[in-house]
Design an enzyme around this catalytic site. Sequence first.
Site, PDB file in Angstrom:
ATOM      1  N   SER A  35       7.461 -10.959  -0.495  1.00  0.00           N
ATOM      2  CA  SER A  35       6.751 -12.019   0.234  1.00  0.00           C
ATOM      3  C   SER A  35       7.568 -13.306   0.303  1.00  0.00           C
ATOM      4  O   SER A  35       7.948 -13.870  -0.725  1.00  0.00           O
ATOM      5  CB  SER A  35       5.417 -12.320  -0.453  1.00  0.00           C
ATOM      6  OG  SER A  35       4.549 -11.231  -0.366  1.00  0.00           O
ATOM      7  N   HIS A  68       6.213 -11.153   5.899  1.00  0.00           N
ATOM      8  CA  HIS A  68       6.866  -9.846   5.987  1.00  0.00           C
ATOM      9  C   HIS A  68       7.086  -9.533   7.464  1.00  0.00           C
ATOM     10  O   HIS A  68       6.195  -9.035   8.155  1.00  0.00           O
ATOM     11  CB  HIS A  68       5.997  -8.765   5.342  1.00  0.00           C
ATOM     12  CG  HIS A  68       5.818  -8.926   3.868  1.00  0.00           C
ATOM     13  ND1 HIS A  68       6.602  -8.262   2.939  1.00  0.00           N
ATOM     14  CD2 HIS A  68       4.959  -9.688   3.162  1.00  0.00           C
ATOM     15  CE1 HIS A  68       6.207  -8.608   1.723  1.00  0.00           C
ATOM     16  NE2 HIS A  68       5.215  -9.476   1.838  1.00  0.00           N
ATOM     17  N   HIS A  92       2.357  -2.431   2.172  1.00  0.00           N
ATOM     18  CA  HIS A  92       1.537  -2.428   0.966  1.00  0.00           C
ATOM     19  C   HIS A  92       0.382  -1.446   1.079  1.00  0.00           C
ATOM     20  O   HIS A  92      -0.151  -1.208   2.171  1.00  0.00           O
ATOM     21  CB  HIS A  92       0.948  -3.816   0.700  1.00  0.00           C
ATOM     22  CG  HIS A  92       1.957  -4.908   0.604  1.00  0.00           C
ATOM     23  ND1 HIS A  92       2.506  -5.507   1.707  1.00  0.00           N
ATOM     24  CD2 HIS A  92       2.504  -5.518  -0.492  1.00  0.00           C
ATOM     25  CE1 HIS A  92       3.358  -6.451   1.315  1.00  0.00           C
ATOM     26  NE2 HIS A  92       3.381  -6.466  -0.003  1.00  0.00           N
ATOM     27  N   TYR A  94      -2.613  -2.041   0.175  1.00  0.00           N
ATOM     28  CA  TYR A  94      -3.841  -2.725   0.593  1.00  0.00           C
ATOM     29  C   TYR A  94      -3.944  -2.911   2.109  1.00  0.00           C
ATOM     30  O   TYR A  94      -4.999  -3.285   2.624  1.00  0.00           O
ATOM     31  CB  TYR A  94      -3.996  -4.074  -0.115  1.00  0.00           C
ATOM     32  CG  TYR A  94      -2.912  -5.091   0.167  1.00  0.00           C
ATOM     33  CD1 TYR A  94      -2.832  -5.760   1.388  1.00  0.00           C
ATOM     34  CD2 TYR A  94      -1.978  -5.427  -0.806  1.00  0.00           C
ATOM     35  CE1 TYR A  94      -1.845  -6.696   1.641  1.00  0.00           C
ATOM     36  CE2 TYR A  94      -0.991  -6.371  -0.574  1.00  0.00           C
ATOM     37  CZ  TYR A  94      -0.928  -7.000   0.646  1.00  0.00           C
ATOM     38  OH  TYR A  94       0.047  -7.929   0.887  1.00  0.00           O
ATOM     39  N   GLU A  95      -2.855  -2.661   2.827  1.00  0.00           N
ATOM     40  CA  GLU A  95      -2.918  -2.746   4.288  1.00  0.00           C
ATOM     41  C   GLU A  95      -3.604  -1.529   4.916  1.00  0.00           C
ATOM     42  O   GLU A  95      -3.817  -1.490   6.126  1.00  0.00           O
ATOM     43  CB  GLU A  95      -1.507  -2.903   4.863  1.00  0.00           C
ATOM     44  CG  GLU A  95      -0.825  -4.205   4.463  1.00  0.00           C
ATOM     45  CD  GLU A  95       0.600  -4.288   4.961  1.00  0.00           C
ATOM     46  OE1 GLU A  95       0.774  -4.505   6.177  1.00  0.00           O
ATOM     47  OE2 GLU A  95       1.537  -4.118   4.156  1.00  0.00           O
ATOM     48  N   ALA A 122       7.400 -11.406  -4.956  1.00  0.00           N
ATOM     49  CA  ALA A 122       6.753 -12.623  -5.432  1.00  0.00           C
ATOM     50  C   ALA A 122       5.595 -12.189  -6.316  1.00  0.00           C
ATOM     51  O   ALA A 122       4.921 -11.206  -6.015  1.00  0.00           O
ATOM     52  CB  ALA A 122       6.252 -13.456  -4.263  1.00  0.00           C
ATOM     53  N   MET A 226       1.552  -7.011  -6.283  1.00  0.00           N
ATOM     54  CA  MET A 226       0.889  -5.983  -5.475  1.00  0.00           C
ATOM     55  C   MET A 226       1.885  -5.049  -4.792  1.00  0.00           C
ATOM     56  O   MET A 226       1.596  -4.498  -3.724  1.00  0.00           O
ATOM     57  CB  MET A 226       0.006  -6.649  -4.416  1.00  0.00           C
ATOM     58  CG  MET A 226      -1.021  -7.610  -4.972  1.00  0.00           C
ATOM     59  SD  MET A 226      -1.936  -8.454  -3.652  1.00  0.00           S
ATOM     60  CE  MET A 226      -2.762  -9.747  -4.604  1.00  0.00           C
ATOM     61  N   SER A 227       3.048  -4.851  -5.394  1.00  0.00           N
ATOM     62  CA  SER A 227       4.075  -4.044  -4.728  1.00  0.00           C
ATOM     63  C   SER A 227       5.058  -3.499  -5.746  1.00  0.00           C
ATOM     64  O   SER A 227       4.763  -3.397  -6.931  1.00  0.00           O
ATOM     65  CB  SER A 227       4.825  -4.916  -3.702  1.00  0.00           C
ATOM     66  OG  SER A 227       5.556  -5.938  -4.375  1.00  0.00           O
ATOM     67  N   ASN A 250       3.154 -18.396  -8.861  1.00  0.00           N
ATOM     68  CA  ASN A 250       1.901 -19.021  -9.285  1.00  0.00           C
ATOM     69  C   ASN A 250       1.548 -18.565 -10.698  1.00  0.00           C
ATOM     70  O   ASN A 250       1.923 -17.453 -11.105  1.00  0.00           O
ATOM     71  CB  ASN A 250       0.748 -18.651  -8.337  1.00  0.00           C
ATOM     72  CG  ASN A 250       0.507 -17.160  -8.275  1.00  0.00           C
ATOM     73  OD1 ASN A 250       1.236 -16.419  -7.605  1.00  0.00           O
ATOM     74  ND2 ASN A 250      -0.503 -16.695  -8.990  1.00  0.00           N
ATOM     75  N   HIS A 287      -2.218 -17.231  -0.931  1.00  0.00           N
ATOM     76  CA  HIS A 287      -0.975 -16.711  -0.376  1.00  0.00           C
ATOM     77  C   HIS A 287      -0.047 -17.824   0.102  1.00  0.00           C
ATOM     78  O   HIS A 287       1.182 -17.680   0.081  1.00  0.00           O
ATOM     79  CB  HIS A 287      -1.282 -15.759   0.783  1.00  0.00           C
ATOM     80  CG  HIS A 287      -0.104 -14.942   1.227  1.00  0.00           C
ATOM     81  ND1 HIS A 287       0.603 -14.113   0.378  1.00  0.00           N
ATOM     82  CD2 HIS A 287       0.512 -14.834   2.439  1.00  0.00           C
ATOM     83  CE1 HIS A 287       1.590 -13.537   1.040  1.00  0.00           C
ATOM     84  NE2 HIS A 287       1.557 -13.958   2.296  1.00  0.00           N
TER      85      HIS A 287
END
Length: 318
Positions: A35, A68, A92, A94-95, A122, A226-227, A250, A287
């Site tokens: 990301s 992305h 991803h 989640y997509e 990230a 998440m990846s 973060n 995000h």
Amino acid sequence: MVLVSEATYNSCHEFLKEQLPKHFHNVRLGIICGSGLGGLVDTIDPTTKVEFHYSDIPGFVTSTVSGHSGKLVFGYLGELKTPTVFMVGRIHLYEGYTPQECTFPVRIMKLLGVESLVVTNACGALNPDFKVGDLMVINDHLSIAAMTGQNPLIGPNLESFGPRFPPVSDAYTYALRKLAFRAALETNISKDDIHEGVYTYSSGPMYESRSEARFLRQIGADVVGMSTVPEVIVARHADMKVLGLSLITNPVVTARGKDAKKEVLNEMGIETVVDDAVDTELMKANHEEVLEASARRADDLQRLMTRFADLWAKEYSH
């Protein structure tokens, strides 16, 4: 479940070979940009750049997330002009895609000749010693999604890529981790700004609850994202060397938060109770801050990866 056949991989490989100049028919280094990290592709020699949108490549699905762009880019990287292929934006779970669809490009990289894969991301920091903007070299992972059935190797094993039961205890290649630290220090990244630790993969797209974050920290996680892990699993299945590099964008909220009962007791004058807990509403991740932190570290990451490519080329030249 959508499973990908060996014929689909082969036809995609043939398509790319037909479109690519011959000097990119055997690309030994691959980089996946996380990301906001697509600027890494700016490190390549622009005169050698060849790019394809995912939507134009047979078998590829499209990336739908901000930060992305969804391109496969080829070019020469570093002073030693190492032929490199970049995934500028990843896919991803989640997509709405399957683990096999998300990792399809990794096996295409293998067919193109990639021997070492650099996977960047990230992520959020669980380790309180890590601060926003720090880098972390991954030395191991926790795969919550894969442990609960979302594993890219589920289904018929493709023996041409690797064995039915591959080990991942050595997923992150020690020699490449050393090269990454050397590249960082040689490009003036402070030793206090780069760490080594454990990456946890959560399927997303929501950020973790406070209790989930505390649980992950307790079982040994330093960061969460998440990846990355599905791609690493497929790369190791295909016997590719792997370097994982995380950018801390973060802090993850682990605090228990304010106590509603105490607050009401105080408001109604029933009891005076001291509640010194932090207001977790003010600490929510988003995000936009991920992309902002990525942009601030972009130049450092580009210098690091360019130097890494040269160190890698010297170490693995043949």
